[in-house]
Scaffold this motif. Sequence first.
Motif, PDB file in Angstrom:
ATOM      1  N   ALA A   1       0.846  -1.190   0.000  1.00 46.21           N
ATOM      2  CA  ALA A   1       0.000   0.000   0.000  1.00 46.21           C
ATOM      3  C   ALA A   1       0.888   1.249   0.000  1.00 46.21           C
ATOM      4  N   PRO A   2       0.488   2.293  -0.737  1.00 49.96           N
ATOM      5  CA  PRO A   2       1.304   3.508  -0.789  1.00 49.96           C
ATOM      6  C   PRO A   2       1.232   4.330   0.491  1.00 49.96           C
ATOM      7  N   LYS A   3       0.167   4.121   1.280  1.00 46.68           N
ATOM      8  CA  LYS A   3      -0.006   4.805   2.563  1.00 46.68           C
ATOM      9  C   LYS A   3      -0.501   3.769   3.560  1.00 46.68           C
ATOM     10  N   ALA A   4      -0.443   4.075   4.826  1.00 50.08           N
ATOM     11  CA  ALA A   4      -0.898   3.135   5.850  1.00 50.08           C
ATOM     12  C   ALA A   4      -2.359   2.764   5.605  1.00 50.08           C
ATOM     13  N   MET A   5      -2.609   1.476   5.511  1.00 51.37           N
ATOM     14  CA  MET A   5      -3.963   0.973   5.261  1.00 51.37           C
ATOM     15  C   MET A   5      -4.136  -0.331   6.027  1.00 51.37           C
ATOM     16  N   ARG A   6      -5.321  -0.907   5.907  1.00 44.62           N
ATOM     17  CA  ARG A   6      -5.622  -2.207   6.505  1.00 44.62           C
ATOM     18  C   ARG A   6      -6.402  -3.037   5.504  1.00 44.62           C
ATOM     19  N   LEU A   7      -6.072  -4.326   5.427  1.00 47.27           N
ATOM     20  CA  LEU A   7      -6.889  -5.275   4.669  1.00 47.27           C
ATOM     21  C   LEU A   7      -7.991  -5.718   5.615  1.00 47.27           C
ATOM     22  N   LEU A   8      -9.244  -5.429   5.241  1.00 49.00           N
ATOM     23  CA  LEU A   8     -10.379  -5.704   6.117  1.00 49.00           C
ATOM     24  C   LEU A   8     -11.201  -6.912   5.711  1.00 49.00           C
ATOM     25  N   GLU A   9     -11.238  -7.178   4.416  1.00 52.46           N
ATOM     26  CA  GLU A   9     -12.186  -8.184   3.934  1.00 52.46           C
ATOM     27  C   GLU A   9     -11.719  -8.737   2.602  1.00 52.46           C
TER      28      GLU A   9
ATOM     29  N   ILE B   1      -5.472  -7.010   8.581  1.00 53.09           N
ATOM     30  CA  ILE B   1      -4.012  -7.054   8.486  1.00 53.09           C
ATOM     31  C   ILE B   1      -3.544  -5.635   8.210  1.00 53.09           C
ATOM     32  N   ALA B   2      -2.624  -5.150   9.035  1.00 52.15           N
ATOM     33  CA  ALA B   2      -2.055  -3.817   8.827  1.00 52.15           C
ATOM     34  C   ALA B   2      -1.180  -3.824   7.580  1.00 52.15           C
ATOM     35  N   LEU B   3      -1.314  -2.782   6.769  1.00 53.88           N
ATOM     36  CA  LEU B   3      -0.509  -2.603   5.565  1.00 53.88           C
ATOM     37  C   LEU B   3       0.275  -1.298   5.726  1.00 53.88           C
ATOM     38  N   PRO B   4       1.489  -1.367   6.289  1.00 52.01           N
ATOM     39  CA  PRO B   4       2.278  -0.143   6.469  1.00 52.01           C
ATOM     40  C   PRO B   4       2.625   0.490   5.121  1.00 52.01           C
ATOM     41  N   ALA B   5       2.738   1.789   5.104  1.00 46.47           N
ATOM     42  CA  ALA B   5       3.030   2.528   3.868  1.00 46.47           C
ATOM     43  C   ALA B   5       4.318   2.037   3.213  1.00 46.47           C
ATOM     44  N   GLY B   6       4.212   1.631   1.949  1.00 47.48           N
ATOM     45  CA  GLY B   6       5.369   1.263   1.146  1.00 47.48           C
ATOM     46  C   GLY B   6       6.019  -0.060   1.487  1.00 47.48           C
ATOM     47  N   LYS B   7       5.492  -0.817   2.445  1.00 51.47           N
ATOM     48  CA  LYS B   7       6.096  -2.089   2.838  1.00 51.47           C
ATOM     49  C   LYS B   7       5.253  -3.252   2.306  1.00 51.47           C
ATOM     50  N   ALA B   8       5.913  -4.169   1.601  1.00 52.29           N
ATOM     51  CA  ALA B   8       5.197  -5.337   1.073  1.00 52.29           C
ATOM     52  C   ALA B   8       4.847  -6.280   2.226  1.00 52.29           C
ATOM     53  N   ILE B   9       3.582  -6.627   2.322  1.00 55.64           N
ATOM     54  CA  ILE B   9       3.116  -7.601   3.301  1.00 55.64           C
ATOM     55  C   ILE B   9       2.804  -8.873   2.539  1.00 55.64           C
ATOM     56  N   GLU B  10       3.408  -9.961   2.979  1.00 53.43           N
ATOM     57  CA  GLU B  10       3.241 -11.219   2.256  1.00 53.43           C
ATOM     58  C   GLU B  10       2.201 -12.092   2.936  1.00 53.43           C
TER      59      GLU B  10
END
Length: 156
Positions: free
Chosen positions: A50-58, A87-96
């Motif tokens: 994600a380009p900015k802090a986001m969350r995967l909700l569904e 799941i937290a999606l920190p800005a610019g960090k790939a979450i696997e």
Amino acid sequence: MTHLKNLLATALTVLSFSAIAQSSVQISDPWVRATVPQQKATGAFMQITAPKAMRLLEVRSPVAGVAEIHEMSMADNMMRMRQVKEIALPAGKAIELKPGGYHVMLLELKGQVKAGDKIPLTLVVEGDDKRRETIEVNAVARPLGTASAPMPAMKH
């Protein structure tokens, strides 16, 4: 000529809204594990940036009655899997999302998932501003027994 100008203006407006509506969240290497006949669950995996802090909700999919976000972890020498709210999606960090970690469980499958099938997934993410985005993904089913398939023995 006025009709042509109006048509062109309308087309440009639609295109600009389409560009705005497109998510800037990047999804790479989306895949699901193929199943055997009558198997009612499988996992979906990918990397999300994600380009900015986001969350995967569904997560939703038409191939499953239920799709849930899960986490696998080791506790007391036992692999455990549990549903998580987000799941937290920190800005610019790939979450696997991967076997043995965070992943999507597709439950109540409506049919067998065969190697090579393209499985549609809809991801719902939310930013700190509470704005939600949906992202359409097609995940390719990989054959059973591949090195990247999750371990079958787990406590749920």
